[in-house]
Design a protein around this motif. Structure first.
Motif, PDB file in Angstrom:
ATOM      1  N   GLY A 106      20.052 -65.849  75.062  1.00 35.90           N
ATOM      2  CA  GLY A 106      18.991 -66.285  75.949  1.00 35.90           C
ATOM      3  C   GLY A 106      18.727 -67.767  75.897  1.00 35.90           C
ATOM      4  O   GLY A 106      17.848 -68.262  76.566  1.00 35.90           O
ATOM      5  N   ARG A 107      19.461 -68.500  75.091  1.00 34.68           N
ATOM      6  CA  ARG A 107      19.285 -69.941  74.980  1.00 34.68           C
ATOM      7  C   ARG A 107      20.622 -70.622  75.237  1.00 34.68           C
ATOM      8  O   ARG A 107      21.682 -70.100  74.933  1.00 34.68           O
ATOM      9  N   GLN A 108      20.589 -71.814  75.820  1.00 36.06           N
ATOM     10  CA  GLN A 108      21.814 -72.534  76.110  1.00 36.06           C
ATOM     11  C   GLN A 108      22.601 -72.819  74.834  1.00 36.06           C
ATOM     12  O   GLN A 108      22.046 -72.995  73.759  1.00 36.06           O
ATOM     13  N   ASP A 109      23.925 -72.846  74.984  1.00 35.14           N
ATOM     14  CA  ASP A 109      24.789 -73.275  73.896  1.00 35.14           C
ATOM     15  C   ASP A 109      24.408 -74.693  73.489  1.00 35.14           C
ATOM     16  O   ASP A 109      23.967 -75.498  74.306  1.00 35.14           O
ATOM     17  N   ASP A 110      24.577 -75.019  72.192  1.00 39.58           N
ATOM     18  CA  ASP A 110      24.160 -76.329  71.687  1.00 39.58           C
ATOM     19  C   ASP A 110      24.785 -77.469  72.476  1.00 39.58           C
ATOM     20  O   ASP A 110      24.104 -78.432  72.851  1.00 39.58           O
ATOM     21  N   MET A 111      26.083 -77.402  72.739  1.00 43.58           N
ATOM     22  CA  MET A 111      26.755 -78.482  73.455  1.00 43.58           C
ATOM     23  C   MET A 111      26.343 -78.524  74.918  1.00 43.58           C
ATOM     24  O   MET A 111      26.209 -79.603  75.509  1.00 43.58           O
TER      25      MET A 111
END
Length: 733
Positions: free
Chosen positions: A42-47
């Motif tokens: 549910g959260r964007q990938d770090d990069m």
């Protein structure tokens, strides 16, 4: 040649990675895109989040935190681009971005400033979900970030699905330091919760040697001292980090998280002092203060910090996020120091006690709403009130106070008010910008025996960030930021009772505060070019410039005090300064760039810094202890035939020489830190990690030179460092 090798190697790594990416078929880069969404929870990938952020933000999640099996967050930070640590390897130190510490680097926990006395060494990586590094200030956080901001986000729970248990033991000089950590997630209806806890016992031994000399104008040696210190101690630390999240039927969300740390420390130290010149009995005028000193230290520290926020959805896409928090801190320390002459007779006994309590309350909020096509308006506020009570007593063997406020209950109150607004604007598919401003006012007051002290600072910070995605090159973009930031004097520098040196000299002075300090103000420009590789790779080059007004520096003077004529170090605003730098980063996985490549991940970064302070003659008139260069190289190799991963990291910082004032020059030795690890995965739930940190174990040396009153005082110190071996078992249920 060695000085040129690291930057050339980093540059060649970046060029090779970029060339390899361009030689691949067009379909290859799209292969890893699918799992990018499924693992994000549910959260964007770090990069991806880094790439989409308008203001420059680097994000390091659990993969980076777990990579080396570090014992504290400081060890994680030292490998990140542009971040260095003061102090000796293995002993932590002040966190510095762009080589700047002493308040230039803003460290936040969950977006809030941590309580006084908080250190990176007190925070285990198991309690952290991710680390966010912002090179320039943003409106929603305080602009007290001339060098940048490091935001440590505590364990959130959105990626935790199983009970996780980690047990480890570190070995240094034959001393064991065990640690146990547990993370327990759960859900009951609309309530989600996560409890993280860790308990560790740290045992360590340190030694140091110092050679003090004083020479006259003709170069004749008039004073010489040799000091040898040995200390050993045990620290016991408990962390508890519970988090609750409740989602209401109307879509509102209430989150609350606490961070509790309790630490007990016990240590003993012995210092021998030999003074060949002048050859006088210990305790006599002109002679050494003592021949042997024995000291016992006891300290108990407890921090409790609460963070909460309520998210309310409004009509359309508008949202109100109201945050609240509190902080409680208590530090009790007691020390007894006995000083003896050459015959073993007691010369003096110093008893020091310090009881400090900190309390704080804070609230804030952010309202966001779309404002026409491509605009997202955010506006909010921050309010904070804190109070410190400090009772310090310092007595000699006859019961005589060692400074004027000894035994007085000192109080300090700080009030902070901030208002901010920003507009996130998608100008075109290629251009996006963030235009914001923040006003912040801070007032500190204190009541002391010699009268009340008040200090007020008000700072307005306009902020502009922009990103340009280069047409035809979807993986390339350019960033630019123009910002105003500042550094406020800390409470200790404004109102502190004197910190006495037991061997007072020009190279070891007492320290005191200055209630008339003004904040340092900085205008900054940041530029960066970024080229993304595969799912988690990047090659980037960035540069920055900061112009600083009202720079704070410590000056060395002699003053008449209750104890006689003493050397005292006191802070003051000295004028203007300028710093600039270039930062290179290359990070990529060979398997994403080349077919049939081994599973090898490379990480490298190199930074070069310049600075100068007006009014202080060169050379080396740099900002306080700013390194000229720093570099990191790292590699992880996952074997295909067996479940084994091998990794290594190397951190390098050259010697730092700083001319602090016309009188004083300070130098610290180079720092080379080599860490290695091996990770064996028994199955998807259990793994064993063996690590070796600070394998080179270089001695840390220091040099302090003061020219004053016709004498040259020099202090040369040597502090050994040690290799740490550790083993950690990690499992999930």
């Amino acid at each position: 040649m060695k000085k040129k090798f690291i930057p050339l190697a980093l540059a060649s790594l970046g060029v090779a990675a970029s060339a390899a990416a361009q030689t691949q078929p067009a379909s290859k880069p799209s292969d890893p895109v699918v799992p990018q969404v499924t693992i994000s929870g549910g959260r964007q990938d770090d990069m991806v989040e880094r790439r989409n952020s308008t203001a420059g933000k680097q994000i390091y999640g659990r993969e980076e935190l777990d990579r080396n099996g570090d014992n504290n967050i400081g060890d994680v930070l030292k490998r990140l681009p542009g971040v260095t640590l003061g102090g000796r390897p293995g002993r932590g130190g002040e966190v510095r971005m762009r080589g700047l510490g002493s308040g230039y680097t803003q460290v936040l926990v969950n977006g809030e400033r941590p309580p006084a006395g908080f250190s990176m060494e007190s925070l285990s990586p198991d309690q952290v979900e991710r680390i966010e590094i912002m090179r320039g200030p943003v409106a929603e956080h305080s602009a007290r970030a001339i060098a940048g901001t490091i935001n440590i986000v505590l364990r959130d729970g959105y990626q935790v699905r199983d009970i996780q248990v980690k047990a480890s033991d570190r070995l240094e000089q034959g001393r064991h330091s065990p640690e146990l950590s547990v993370t327990i997630p759960g859900k009951s209806g609309a309530l989600n919760y996560t409890l993280s806890a860790s308990l560790n016992v740290n045992r360590q031994h340190d030694s140091s040697k110092t050679h003090n000399t004083e020479t006259d104008a003709d170069g004749g040696l008039v004073k010489e001292q040799f000091l040898h210190s040995e200390s050993a101690g045990t620290n016991k630390m408990l962390h508890l980090v519970p988090r609750l999240s409740y989602k209401f039927e109307n879509g509102d969300t209430l989150n609350f998280q606490t961070f509790l740390m309790h630490q007990q420390g016990r240590s003993n130290a012995t210092t021998s002092l030999d003074q060949p010149l002048p050859l006088l009995p210990a305790g006599r005028p002109g002679g050494p203060e003592y021949n042997l000193a024995q000291q016992r230290n006891d300290n108990d520290v407890t921090f409790l910090r609460g963070f909460g926020n309520w998210v309310h959805r409004l009509q359309g896409a508008s949202k109100l996020d109201v945050k609240f928090g509190f902080g409680l801190g208590k530090r009790d320390s007691d020390s007894v120091r006995n000083q003896y002459d050459y015959g073993g007779a007691l010369l003096d006994r110093f008893t020091d006690t310090d009881h400090t309590k900190d309390k704080s309350l804070n609230t804030g909020g952010k309202y966001t709403t779309p404002l026409g096509a491509g605009h997202l308006l955010a506006a909010g506020w921050d309010l904070e009130a804190s109070n410190r009570e400090q009772l310090r007593v310092s007595l000699d063997k006859d019961g005589k106070p060692q400074f004027a406020d000894s035994g007085e209950n000192l109080q300090a109150d700080t009030r902070r008010v901030a208002l901010f607004a920003q507009d996130e604007w998608d100008i075109t598919p290629q251009w996006s910008a963030s235009l914001g401003a923040r006003w912040e006012g801070i007032r500190t007051t204190s009541d002391r025996s010699d009268g009340s002290i008040a200090n007020t600072s008000k700072v307005f910070s306009p902020l502009l960030h922009a990103v340009w995605k280069i047409p035809g090159y979807e993986k390339d973009q350019v960033r630019a930021s123009l910002t105003k930031s500042y550094k406020s004097p800390n409470v200790q520098d404004l109102i502190a009772a004197p910190a006495l040196s037991r061997l007072n000299s020009a190279t070891s002075p007492d320290r005191t505060g200055n209630p008339n300090l003004k904040p340092e103000l900085a205008t900054g420009l940041d530029l960066a070019y970024e080229h993304y590789l595969g799912r988690n790779g990047i090659v980037s080059i960035s540069g920055f410039v900061r112009k600083i007004d009202d720079l704070i520096r410590r000056d060395l003077v002699q003053r008449q005090t209750e104890l006689g004529l003493r050397w005292v170090s006191a802070p003051s605003n000295v004028g203007k300064a300028r710093t600039s730098g270039i930062e290179l980063e290359a990070k990529f996985s060979l398997a994403e760039l080349m077919e049939d490549a081994p599973q090898v991940d490379f990480r490298s970064n190199y930074s070069r810094f310049w600075s100068n302070v007006d009014g202080i003659p060169g050379p080396d008139n740099r900002l306080d202890q700013q390194a000229r260069q720093t570099a990191n190289l790292g590699m992880d190799y996952r074997l295909k035939d067996i479940p084994l991963t091998l990794g290594a990291g190397y951190n390098w910082t050259p010697p730092i020489r700083t001319r602090v004032s016309e009188k004083q020059t300070v130098e610290t030795s180079r720092k080379r830190v080599l860490d290695m690890y091996a990770l064996w995965r028994f199955d998807s739930r259990t793994q064993l990690r063996i690590s070796a940190n600070n394998l080179l174990a270089d001695d840390a040396t220091g040099y302090n030179l003061v020219y004053a009153n016709g004498l040259a005082a020099q202090a040369a110190s040597l502090n050994p460092t040690y290799t740490q071996w550790s083993v950690r078992l990690e499992t999930k249920f």
